[in-house]
Design an enzyme around this catalytic site. Structure first.
Site, short mmCIF file in Angstrom:
data_model
loop_
_atom_site.label_atom_id
_atom_site.label_comp_id
_atom_site.label_asym_id
_atom_site.label_seq_id
_atom_site.Cartn_x
_atom_site.Cartn_y
_atom_site.Cartn_z
N LEU A 6 0.88 -1.16 0.00
CA LEU A 6 0.00 0.00 0.00
C LEU A 6 0.92 1.21 0.00
CD1 LEU A 6 -2.59 -1.04 2.73
CD2 LEU A 6 -3.00 -0.87 0.27
N ASP A 7 0.66 2.15 -0.89
CA ASP A 7 1.51 3.34 -0.88
C ASP A 7 1.14 4.22 0.31
OD1 ASP A 7 -0.68 4.99 -1.66
OD2 ASP A 7 -0.22 4.71 -3.77
N ALA A 8 1.90 5.25 0.54
CA ALA A 8 1.70 6.10 1.72
C ALA A 8 0.34 6.80 1.70
CB ALA A 8 2.82 7.13 1.82
#
Length: 186
Positions: free
Chosen positions: A31-33
Site C-alpha cells: 500500500l503506498d503512503a
C-alpha cells in the site's frame, strides 16, 4: 505509513506499529503512503508466493472515493479493462468488478482528503485480479474520476469486516487464525 519495515525518508513504517513481529515476516502486497486498508503480513513462503505471483490472480477489493458522481458508464469501462500507463508503456488492465456503493463506514482518514464544497464525491467497490503500481488510481483517472481515498477492503476471502469486535482502526494488528489462513488456499 509505508508497508515495509525499513525506514525511507520521514514516513512511518510497519516497525513503528509497536508490535513485536517475527524477523521472517514479510508484507504481501504493498500500500503506498496515500492508501489505507488491509495488509497481510506472513512468514508462510507458500502463501506469500501464492498471493504475490501474478499467474494466481487472487482478488483484492478496494473501496474508492472518487471526485465527481461516478457513472454506470465508467463502471462498465472499468469492468471491461482500461488503458493505463505502466512504466511509460501502455497497458490494458484485466476486467475488474466495479460497482457504485454507498459511503462505507470507515475510520476518519489522517490527513483528511481534500474537500471541495462545489465538487461532489462518490464511492465504488473495485475488485481486481492483478496489482500494477498505483493501478486503481490510474484506472479511475482513466475513466474521468480521480481517486481521493483508497482503502483495500479485502484480499481473497479475508476482509476488514471479519475482525471480531469493533472495526479495526488504522495501525491495528491482529493475528489471523489457522482457520482463517486456510481460506487463502481455497
Amino acid at each position: 505509513m509505508l508497508s515495509q519495515f525499513t525506514r525511507e525518508g520521514e514516513h512511518e513504517t510497519l516497525a513503528d506499529l509497536g508490535f513485536e513481529f517475527a524477523k521472517d515476516i514479510y508484507p504481501v502486497g504493498r500500500l503506498d503512503a496515500d492508501s489505507e486498508g488491509l495488509l497481510l503480513l506472513t512468514n508462510d513462503n507458500f502463501l506469500k508466493t501464492k498471493l504475490l505471483e501474478p499467474r494466481h490472480r487472487h482478488t483484492k477489493t478496494y473501496y474508492v472515493q472518487v471526485e465527481g458522481e461516478v457513472t454506470e458508464d465508467a463502471c462498465a469501462q472499468l469492468s471491461k479493462g482500461v488503458p493505463i500507463s505502466i512504466n511509460g508503456k501502455q497497458y490494458v488492465t484485466l476486467p475488474a468488478q466495479s460497482t457504485v456503493i454507498d459511503e462505507p463506514e470507515l475510520p476518519e482518514r489522517n490527513p483528511p482528503i481534500r474537500f471541495r464544497k462545489n465538487i461532489p464525491t462518490s464511492w465504488l467497490s473495485l475488485t481486481l485480479r492483478e496489482g500494477k503500481n498505483r493501478q486503481v488510481r490510474k484506472m479511475t483517472a482513466a475513466v474521468g474520476f480521480p481517486t481521493l481515498r483508497l482503502v483495500r477492503w479485502s484480499i481473497g476471502k479475508i476482509s476488514l469486516a471479519q475482525k471480531e469486535g469493533e472495526f479495526p482502526k488504522p495501525g491495528d494488528v491482529w493475528e489471523v487464525t489457522a482457520k482463517d489462513a486456510k481460506r487463502f488456499y481455497e
